[in-house]
Design a protein around this motif. Structure first.
Motif, PDB file in Angstrom:
ATOM      1  N   ASN A 180       2.293  -6.034   0.900  1.00  0.00           N
ATOM      2  CA  ASN A 180       1.446  -4.943   0.459  1.00  0.00           C
ATOM      3  C   ASN A 180       0.131  -5.592   0.018  1.00  0.00           C
ATOM      4  O   ASN A 180       0.140  -6.570  -0.722  1.00  0.00           O
ATOM      5  CB  ASN A 180       2.142  -4.257  -0.724  1.00  0.00           C
TER       6      ASN A 180
ATOM      7  N   ILE B  94       0.613  -6.838  -5.987  1.00  0.00           N
ATOM      8  CA  ILE B  94       1.925  -6.276  -5.637  1.00  0.00           C
ATOM      9  C   ILE B  94       2.672  -7.170  -4.657  1.00  0.00           C
ATOM     10  O   ILE B  94       3.792  -7.578  -4.911  1.00  0.00           O
ATOM     11  CB  ILE B  94       1.800  -4.848  -5.060  1.00  0.00           C
TER      12      ILE B  94
ATOM     13  N   ALA C 197       4.508  -0.116 -10.025  1.00  0.00           N
ATOM     14  CA  ALA C 197       4.614  -1.297  -9.169  1.00  0.00           C
ATOM     15  C   ALA C 197       3.599  -2.355  -9.594  1.00  0.00           C
ATOM     16  O   ALA C 197       3.913  -3.541  -9.671  1.00  0.00           O
ATOM     17  CB  ALA C 197       4.395  -0.907  -7.715  1.00  0.00           C
TER      18      ALA C 197
ATOM     19  N   ALA D 168      -2.942   4.535  -5.508  1.00  0.00           N
ATOM     20  CA  ALA D 168      -1.734   4.472  -4.673  1.00  0.00           C
ATOM     21  C   ALA D 168      -2.055   4.083  -3.235  1.00  0.00           C
ATOM     22  O   ALA D 168      -1.228   3.488  -2.550  1.00  0.00           O
ATOM     23  CB  ALA D 168      -1.021   5.817  -4.705  1.00  0.00           C
TER      24      ALA D 168
ATOM     25  N   SER E 221      -3.785  -0.132  -1.127  1.00  0.00           N
ATOM     26  CA  SER E 221      -3.258  -1.162  -0.223  1.00  0.00           C
ATOM     27  C   SER E 221      -3.740  -0.931   1.210  1.00  0.00           C
ATOM     28  O   SER E 221      -3.685  -1.840   2.034  1.00  0.00           O
ATOM     29  CB  SER E 221      -1.733  -1.172  -0.266  1.00  0.00           C
ATOM     30  N   GLN E 222      -4.210   0.278   1.497  1.00  0.00           N
ATOM     31  CA  GLN E 222      -4.713   0.564   2.843  1.00  0.00           C
ATOM     32  C   GLN E 222      -6.193   0.210   2.990  1.00  0.00           C
ATOM     33  O   GLN E 222      -6.709   0.141   4.097  1.00  0.00           O
ATOM     34  CB  GLN E 222      -4.536   2.050   3.165  1.00  0.00           C
TER      35      GLN E 222
ATOM     36  N   GLU F 298       0.690  -1.966   9.958  1.00  0.00           N
ATOM     37  CA  GLU F 298       1.417  -2.205   8.727  1.00  0.00           C
ATOM     38  C   GLU F 298       2.618  -3.136   8.891  1.00  0.00           C
ATOM     39  O   GLU F 298       3.481  -2.927   9.719  1.00  0.00           O
ATOM     40  CB  GLU F 298       1.881  -0.891   8.127  1.00  0.00           C
TER      41      GLU F 298
ATOM     42  N   GLN G  19       6.219  -0.453  -1.327  1.00  0.00           N
ATOM     43  CA  GLN G  19       5.561   0.543  -2.164  1.00  0.00           C
ATOM     44  C   GLN G  19       4.708   1.503  -1.335  1.00  0.00           C
ATOM     45  O   GLN G  19       3.639   1.917  -1.744  1.00  0.00           O
ATOM     46  CB  GLN G  19       4.696  -0.134  -3.241  1.00  0.00           C
ATOM     47  N   ARG G  20       5.183   1.819  -0.131  1.00  0.00           N
ATOM     48  CA  ARG G  20       4.478   2.763   0.730  1.00  0.00           C
ATOM     49  C   ARG G  20       5.439   3.896   1.086  1.00  0.00           C
ATOM     50  O   ARG G  20       6.646   3.693   1.094  1.00  0.00           O
ATOM     51  CB  ARG G  20       4.026   2.052   2.015  1.00  0.00           C
TER      52      ARG G  20
ATOM     53  N   ALA H 211       5.369   7.015   6.338  1.00  0.00           N
ATOM     54  CA  ALA H 211       4.170   6.335   6.835  1.00  0.00           C
ATOM     55  C   ALA H 211       4.519   5.024   7.528  1.00  0.00           C
ATOM     56  O   ALA H 211       3.774   4.539   8.371  1.00  0.00           O
ATOM     57  CB  ALA H 211       3.203   6.062   5.692  1.00  0.00           C
ATOM     58  N   LEU H 212       5.659   4.438   7.161  1.00  0.00           N
ATOM     59  CA  LEU H 212       6.092   3.207   7.817  1.00  0.00           C
ATOM     60  C   LEU H 212       6.885   3.519   9.078  1.00  0.00           C
ATOM     61  O   LEU H 212       6.782   2.822  10.091  1.00  0.00           O
ATOM     62  CB  LEU H 212       6.960   2.380   6.862  1.00  0.00           C
TER      63      LEU H 212
END
Lengths: 539, 314
Positions: free
Chosen positions: A57, A62, A152, A207, A210-211, A226, B84-85, B89-90
């Protein structure tokens, strides 16, 4: 003292988590290079790295289950107030130097630290870095009332920032951090407390950060598939000078054969931890194989309360019985060095004069006889089947089994998967109930972790090794801001551990990686981490 | 026809429920917990507690299952503990990748299987029959892993004709042509066994029809070889459909090793990683998705079967 120990062990526990996870076979992150490094800027081509594990991530601290992404990604995108100096003095363990802080000092109370922040640094999105940015990030990690706080983040940040009791800015370029107890290695801990752009966090929302990660590091985030591939581009405005590379791509290639094939077919020009068996043929094909010692140890934790292992002479006998050089040479093809003592070679605590346990089966038999086991005994060990920090766990254990059988110690090998093994360890248990655990650990350079490895207050205290002298040395040293005094104390403590032999010391990994002939300028430090600013790729 | 499909659709519901319950219980029983896998063995007790509460591990298993089921019905599969996603989405991009690979492999299976099978059936005693039989047997029995490595060693590493892994060239701009090039090796490796099986089944079915009174009757009416073959192939198609449907389902979930070997970012690899990280929400969501896909494929096959063969409908 009790309070102090409790808190330190908590922060240390968090770091230890990181260490063990690191050993599961992820890549690690590198802090930047030195001020003289980098430079040049542009024209340096595209580096495609085949990593051994999953990618993390990308939200600051994290990471997630694995450190590989941290070495290659998080530390390339972000920086903390401090960083490891990874380009200079690569024949020694790295020192901590300033990153987003230029300098710091600790008050006589030993808990109040003032950091002078670097001026003129901007995040990759153009936001200026200042004291407010530091506070924003610390709020995000430590303050549950902050709108940007997430569980987290809080849980992950505890590992490195857990003992920050309070923080404030004194002016735009100075922050004051107060630790809950004296912590001599606080600056080193802060290299792991990564600072993100407040503007970017607010824009994407905590939230989803991370993107869209944004930091101050040498490489800026461009895109990702991802968990499989991350594309970074050079941060042309990096404060140490733009990195030479134009693009940095990290791909997850968990299968060793796939990594080797990727390098050979040109799908990647750098692979992490090639299979040792492939090294000769890769070299023959023109690949560069680089390695350097770092703070890694592959060992067995012996349960010092169980049967014959309770006798120090038996533990020493086992350490004399094994042929580490043969394992390093024949099994690992020189990608590891034999470990004759507790301190890994690439640590300040290592003392060559203390390389105690040479291969001496006669001495092993004599010690066993003295301890009352002239005919040996039967024991068992739990071994994980994988984890790249664990090298080739089962073949190494089988070699040890042969060596130990030669002096009469019959070993029953029980294999399990790494997650199961560390899951049991977290509860202080040994998976499958064996007398020993085979595993590896890195980050011995991280002083915060030492109590975990050798102290009796460790949360994964499966070997039940306790030496009051060692505990005392470590606890006193940790509070001392004088680095050389701390290192001297660690050396003494580890010498004692070597003598007490609570572990079977086996090998120190050398972090091998294979690079295509077109890759230039890599400086391989004595560290788990890497500085990629000097690397370039010719077309 | 509609009633038939409706009945099949209704049957799918208990199947999926059963699968999800079994997976939920099995994953919960596996040693090693997600909290440790995410936070590591040395994490502070309070952090462990907070995470356990947040992901609901402090509640009894049946309650967790019902809660998860309720959310799953609304499309919310929870948050992956290891990344933590959001799970969805994964899963969705990975499903897309797996479907791409499966489609490519399935095209090879059908094409190759029908070709080899037909060759084998046409001349029951000719050399083509022996050759196609040998090829089918080889495809089924050659160890997939070794064949895949061999293909990579020769085509990717030695001759550098094809990429050794991934979905696109990290050095280049990508594009459809690049994707197709990257599909060749993994699709071939994944297609081998199902291709061989399909060829064998199709040859047997077609041989049967070609030797039947139907074929004799068609020939007696003066139809040419091609027309006879066309009619016979139609009559042999239910067998092809059945085996093809099975192989498609097998491909959907059986491409794990191919995905690992060729670094293909599909569902199989995602689930494998999730299992090793004890990422319960991701495993549960992923298995549910695969099971749904499996049931869906079966449903499609049944529907197609019913469409071409009236006997099935009754």
């Amino acid at each position: 003292m009790t309070q102090h120990l409790r808190i330190r062990s908590r922060a240390a526990a968090a770091l230890a988590t990181a260490a063990l996870l690191a050993a599961t076979g992820c890549a690690s992150t590198s802090a930047g290079g030195d001020a003289a490094g980098g430079g040049g800027g542009g024209g340096g081509g595209t580096l495609v790295i085949g990593a051994t594990g999953k990618l993390p991530n990308l939200d600051t601290v994290i990471g997630g289950a694995g450190f590989e992404g941290k070495r290659l990604l998080s530390f390339q995108i972000y920086e903390g107030l401090t960083r490891y100096e990874l380009l200079k003095d690569t024949d020694k363990p790295p020192q901590v130097t300033g990153a987003l802080a230029e300098s710091w000092q600790v008050a006589p109370d030993k808990v109040t630290w003032t950091f002078a922040l670097r001026k003129g640094v901007t995040f990759q999105d153009g936001t200026a870095f200042d004291a407010d940015a530091v506070l924003f990030n610390l709020h995000r990690y430590l303050d549950k009332a902050s709108p940007e706080y997430t569980d987290a983040l809080g849980a992950a940040a505890k590992e490195y920032a857990g003992d920050i009791a309070s923080y404030r800015k004194t002016d735009d370029t100075h922050v004051e951090l107060v630790t809950s107890s004296p912590n001599g290695h606080f600056p080193e801990d802060l290299a792991h407390v990564l600072i993100a752009s407040p503007t970017a966090v607010r824009k994407s929302g905590s939230a989803n950060f991370s993107q869209h990660p944004v930091g101050t590091g040498p490489f800026a985030f461009a895109s990702q598939t991802e968990g499989q591939q991350v594309d970074l581009v050079a941060n042309k405005d990096y404060w140490r000078g733009a990195p030479r590379l134009e693009r940095l791509v990290v791909k997850a290639l968990p299968d060793p054969a796939a990594r080797t094939a990727a390098l050979r077919s040109g799908g990647a020009n750098w692979i992490e931890y090639p299979n040792p068996d492939d090294l000769e043929s890769l070299k023959a094909d023109g690949a560069q194989v680089l390695s350097n010692s770092y703070d890694h140890l592959w060992y067995w934790i012996l349960d010092t309360t169980k049967g014959p292992w309770a006798d120090v002479r038996v533990r020493q006998a086992a350490n004399y019985a094994i042929d580490r050089q043969a394992i390093a040479d024949n099994l690992l093809h020189g990608t590891a060095d034999p470990a004759y003592q507790a301190a890994p070679r690439a640590t300040a605590a290592y003392d060559q004069g203390d390389d105690r346990y040479a291969h001496d089966p006669a001495k092993a038999r004599q010690l066993l006889a003295e301890a009352g086991y002239p005919n040996g005994f039967a024991t068992s060990v739990t071994v994980p089947t994988g984890g790249s920090g664990n090298l080739l766990p089962v073949p190494i254990t089988e070699a040890l089994q042969r060596d130990l059988a030669a002096v009469g110690i019959k070993v029953d090998i029980r294999t399990t998967d790494w997650t199961t093994l560390i899951g049991a360890e977290a509860k202080g248990e040994v998976a499958l109930g064996s007398d020993a655990i085979a595993q590896s650990t890195t980050l011995f350079q991280s002083e915060a972790l030492l109590p975990l490895f050798i102290g009796s207050k460790s949360p994964f205290w499966t070997g039940h090794y306790a030496n009051a002298k060692v505990d005392e040395l470590i606890a006193t040293a940790a509070a001392n801001p004088d680095q050389s005094a701390r290192q001297a104390a660690y050396r003494t403590a580890l010498r004692q551990v070597t003598e007490d032999a609570p572990w079977l010391f086996v090998v120190n990994d050398r972090n091998p990686r294979a690079l295509a002939p077109s890759v230039h300028g890599l400086v391989q430090p004595q560290s788990w981490f890497l500085d990629l600013t000097t690397v370039s790729v010719t077309k | 026809m509609t009633r038939f499909l409706l009945r099949r659709l209704l049957l799918a519901v208990p199947t999926l429920l059963g699968v999800s319950a079994v997976v939920f219980a099995t994953v919960a029983l596996v040693p090693g917990d997600p909290v440790t896998a995410f936070l590591g063995p040395g994490a502070p007790a309070e952090a462990r507690q907070a995470l356990a509460e947040r992901i609901g591990l402090d509640r009894p298993l049946p309650v967790r299952y019902l809660d998860w089921l309720g959310h799953a019905l609304t499309g919310d599969l929870g948050t992956s503990t290891s990344t933590q996603r959001p799970v969805a989405a994964l899963l969705l991009p990975a499903l897309g990748q797996t479907l791409t690979l499966t489609a490519a492999a399935f095209a090879l299976v059908l094409l190759g299987g029908v070709l080899l099978g037909t060759l084998g059936a046409l001349r029951p005693h000719g050399w083509t029959r022996r050759l196609s039989g040998a090829a089918a047997t080889l495809a089924v029995s050659a160890p997939q892993y070794s064949v895949a490595l061999l293909l990579t060693a020769v085509l990717a590493v030695h001759w550098r004709l094809l990429p050794a892994g991934g979905t696109h060239d990290a050095f280049g701009p990508g594009g459809t042509g690049d994707l197709l090039r990257h599909l060749v090796l993994p699709a071939t490796a994944a297609a081998l066994v199902p291709l061989g099986l399909t060829a064998k089944v199709h040859r047997a079915a077609l041989s049967g029809v070609l030797a039947s009174d139907l074929a004799d009757g068609l020939r007696a009416r003066g139809l040419g070889r091609a027309a006879v073959l066309r009619h016979c192939a139609h009559n042999a198609s239910p067998a092809l459909l059945t085996i093809g449907g099975l192989q498609l389902a097998y491909l959907l979930e059986g491409v794990v090793f191919v995905e690992t070997l060729y670094a293909w970012p599909g569902l199989g690899r995602l689930l494998y990683d999730a299992l090793t990280a004890r990422d319960l929400p991701l495993v549960q969501g992923g298995v549910l998705l695969v099971a749904t896909a499996f049931v869906g494929v079966n449903l499609l096959v049944d529907a197609a079967h019913a469409a071409i063969d009236p006997r099935v409908r009754s």
